[in-house]
Write a protein that holds these residues in place. Structure first.
Motif, short mmCIF file in Angstrom:
data_model
loop_
_atom_site.label_atom_id
_atom_site.label_comp_id
_atom_site.label_asym_id
_atom_site.label_seq_id
_atom_site.Cartn_x
_atom_site.Cartn_y
_atom_site.Cartn_z
N PRO A 174 8.08 26.67 -7.71
CA PRO A 174 8.66 25.33 -7.69
C PRO A 174 8.48 24.60 -9.01
O PRO A 174 7.34 24.43 -9.47
N PRO A 175 9.56 24.16 -9.65
CA PRO A 175 9.44 23.57 -10.99
C PRO A 175 8.71 22.23 -11.03
O PRO A 175 8.15 21.88 -12.07
N SER A 176 8.70 21.49 -9.92
CA SER A 176 8.09 20.15 -9.93
C SER A 176 6.67 20.13 -9.37
O SER A 176 6.17 19.08 -8.97
N TRP A 177 5.97 21.27 -9.41
CA TRP A 177 4.67 21.32 -8.76
C TRP A 177 3.63 20.42 -9.42
O TRP A 177 2.77 19.83 -8.74
N LYS A 178 3.69 20.27 -10.73
CA LYS A 178 2.70 19.41 -11.40
C LYS A 178 2.90 17.94 -11.01
O LYS A 178 1.94 17.21 -10.77
N LYS A 179 4.16 17.51 -10.96
CA LYS A 179 4.44 16.14 -10.52
C LYS A 179 4.01 15.94 -9.08
O LYS A 179 3.46 14.89 -8.72
N SER A 202 -3.83 10.42 -1.68
CA SER A 202 -4.77 11.14 -0.80
C SER A 202 -3.98 12.05 0.14
O SER A 202 -4.26 12.13 1.35
N GLY A 203 -2.98 12.70 -0.42
CA GLY A 203 -2.09 13.54 0.37
C GLY A 203 -2.66 14.91 0.66
O GLY A 203 -3.73 15.30 0.17
N VAL A 204 -1.93 15.65 1.48
CA VAL A 204 -2.37 16.98 1.91
C VAL A 204 -1.17 17.92 1.91
O VAL A 204 -0.01 17.50 1.83
N THR A 205 -1.46 19.20 2.01
CA THR A 205 -0.44 20.21 2.21
C THR A 205 -0.77 21.03 3.45
O THR A 205 -1.93 21.06 3.90
N VAL A 206 0.24 21.69 3.99
CA VAL A 206 0.03 22.58 5.12
C VAL A 206 1.15 23.61 5.09
O VAL A 206 2.24 23.34 4.59
N SER A 207 0.87 24.81 5.57
CA SER A 207 1.92 25.82 5.71
C SER A 207 2.13 26.10 7.19
O SER A 207 1.19 26.04 7.98
N LYS A 260 0.84 -1.19 0.00
CA LYS A 260 0.00 0.00 0.00
C LYS A 260 0.87 1.24 0.00
O LYS A 260 2.05 1.20 0.40
N LEU A 261 0.29 2.34 -0.44
CA LEU A 261 0.99 3.62 -0.42
C LEU A 261 0.67 4.36 0.86
O LEU A 261 -0.49 4.38 1.31
N PRO A 262 1.66 4.98 1.48
CA PRO A 262 1.36 5.86 2.60
C PRO A 262 0.74 7.15 2.08
O PRO A 262 0.87 7.48 0.90
N ARG A 263 0.09 7.88 2.94
CA ARG A 263 -0.35 9.22 2.58
C ARG A 263 0.83 10.17 2.74
O ARG A 263 1.68 9.99 3.61
N ILE A 264 0.90 11.16 1.87
CA ILE A 264 2.04 12.08 1.88
C ILE A 264 1.56 13.48 2.24
O ILE A 264 0.55 13.95 1.70
N ALA A 265 2.27 14.11 3.15
CA ALA A 265 1.98 15.48 3.55
C ALA A 265 3.16 16.37 3.18
O ALA A 265 4.31 16.07 3.52
N VAL A 266 2.87 17.46 2.48
CA VAL A 266 3.90 18.41 2.04
C VAL A 266 3.78 19.68 2.89
O VAL A 266 2.69 20.26 2.98
N VAL A 267 4.89 20.09 3.47
CA VAL A 267 4.90 21.24 4.36
C VAL A 267 5.68 22.38 3.72
O VAL A 267 6.83 22.20 3.32
N MET A 272 -3.27 24.11 -3.64
CA MET A 272 -3.99 22.91 -3.24
C MET A 272 -5.15 23.25 -2.30
O MET A 272 -6.23 22.67 -2.40
N ALA A 273 -4.93 24.20 -1.40
CA ALA A 273 -6.00 24.58 -0.47
C ALA A 273 -7.18 25.22 -1.20
O ALA A 273 -8.33 25.08 -0.78
N ALA A 274 -6.89 25.89 -2.31
CA ALA A 274 -7.95 26.54 -3.09
C ALA A 274 -8.62 25.57 -4.05
O ALA A 274 -9.60 25.95 -4.71
N GLY A 275 -8.11 24.36 -4.15
CA GLY A 275 -8.69 23.40 -5.08
C GLY A 275 -8.39 23.73 -6.53
O GLY A 275 -9.07 23.27 -7.43
#
Length: 425
Positions: free
Chosen positions: A309-314, A323-328, A265-272, A284-287
């Motif tokens: 950031p150049p890799s934002w689409k990837k 099913s990842g998330v972002t947070v600042s 299984k894949l873990p969920r990934i959170a980007v900070v 991401m927060a704005a959808g």
């Protein structure tokens, strides 16, 4: 194995020097996974753990079949990168508020950051193509890593570094390795744009994360985590997001492990991201599915000061798949987390501490459950950004481990020493 555009799918020869497709998409390496047997690979990877002084003693080239199977061992260089610790620290776990937490200390790489995992593959590929001049735009860690591998391979490194906002220690490290440094008035993003336009005519091999071989090498961070945990990944992997290549690489590598059957299984990934440099989080927060760059990114965590950031689409695809998330997080939250990581005996630079700060914030918001397990990736060494030590909150004398006797030629009196240890006179 082939090279394709990550957006339109057009195919290029693997030996091509291509970073960005005419359609605007970044290049990617597509591995041929169909004939790989998971049990056989597990035995091979386990056997290589005991190797010393060989190419496979590297924590990157240990997984060569999944990184660059077509590159001959004679063409691959190594400083035995990878092999970084995966630690459990009770104080950090309690601070983050989850059931179980591991810290992947990429600061233990030879140049002191996670960049080595990807850089060793990019430079090896460039050398195999006949290049002897390598280049990057950098906020510090990339330039230090490239300078180290260029020196190690007897090549030249040309690094483009913004005049403002780069830690002095990283600049000093880069220069010590012998790189030619070009300082410019602008941002990391400006340097990337210049090199993408002119690297070819200057006979420079570009080693930023737009180079798909950087991504292939950085996958090994996820491979090492999975291998160390018996191919059973935690619920979450949390990591800082600057250029977002680490997110793209982690997701790609884990996706490949799942396809082979090495994980189930894949873990969920959170980007900070840092609050003053968070274009990806805001998108991401704005959808939204379009990133609006920040022209003037701001944060004391210098490695995260990237507005486009150049890799934002990837990275966006990775979050969709996991099913990842972002947070600042604020600089204050980053430095609060850094204090805890430093006091645990591991230590990290501010950008690294963003992962722990982000995990804590996601836990407080209820996005991550207390009973979850997680890995936080610490991307760089605590001495990479010594200026950041000035950001520690002021504490009463003694709380920071310092005694300040008020007088005395030698500065040390029995009463001061007794006070440090709580002893009576």
């Amino acid at each position: 194995m082939k090279m394709t555009c990550s957006e339109c799918g057009i195919e290029y020869p693997v030996s091509s020097v291509a970073y960005c497709c005419p359609c605007g998409g970044l290049m990617q390496i597509v591995q041929e996974l169909g004939g790989l047997d998971a049990d056989r690979l597990k035995r091979i990877f386990d056997d290589r753990l005991s190797e010393r002084g060989t190419l496979h003693a590297s924590g990157v080239w240990r997984y060569k079949e999944l990184i660059h199977p077509q590159l001959s061992s004679e063409q691959a260089i190594t400083r035995y990168e990878g092999n970084t610790g995966l630690y459990e620290a009770e104080s950090v776990r309690a601070f983050a508020g989850v059931d179980r937490l591991w810290l992947k200390a990429q600061s233990e790489n030879p140049s002191g950051s996670f960049k080595d995992n990807g850089m060793v593959v990019a430079v090896s590929q460039g050398l195999s193509l006949g290049y002897k001049r390598f280049a990057c735009s950098s906020t510090g860690n990339t330039s230090a890593s490239l300078a180290m591998y260029a020196a190690w391979s007897g090549s030249e490194a040309y690094v483009f570094v913004p005049e403002q906002g780069v830690a002095a220690g990283k600049i000093g490290q880069t220069l010590a390795y012998g790189a030619r440094m070009i300082r410019f008035a602008g941002t990391y993003d400006d340097g990337i744009a210049f090199l993408q336009r002119h690297a070819g005519e200057l006979s420079l091999y570009l080693c930023n994360s737009v180079n798909p071989w950087r991504i292939e090498g950085q996958k090994s961070i996820g491979f090492e985590i999975a291998h160390r945990l018996g191919w059973k990944l935690p619920d979450w992997v949390v990591l800082p997001g600057g250029a977002l290549s680490n997110v793209a690489a982690l997701g790609k590598g884990l996706r490949e492990l799942l396809a082979i059957g090495l994980i189930d299984k894949l873990p969920r990934i959170a980007v900070v991201q840092a609050e003053g440099s968070s274009p990806f989080h805001r998108m991401m927060a704005a959808g939204s599915d379009m990133l609006t760059p920040e022209a003037n990114p701001r944060t004391r965590a210098s490695a995260l000061r990237i507005g486009d950031p150049p890799s934002w689409k990837k990275a966006m695809v990775v979050l969709q798949e996991t099913s990842g998330v972002t947070v600042s997080v604020t600089d204050e939250e980053i430095f609060a987390a850094k204090r805890v990581v430093d006091r645990s005996g591991i230590g990290c630079e501010p950008a690294s501490a963003a992962s722990v700060a982000g995990l804590r914030k996601l836990r407080e918001e209820g996005t991550i459950d207390r009973l979850c397990t997680a890995v936080c990736i610490l991307t760089g060494h605590m001495l990479k950004d010594q200026e950041s030590l000035d950001m520690y909150p002021h504490e009463p004398d003694g709380a920071s481990g310092q005694s300040r006797p008020s007088k005395g030629a030698e500065g040390l009196y029995p009463d001061a020493i007794r006070a440090m240890f709580g002893a009576q006179g």
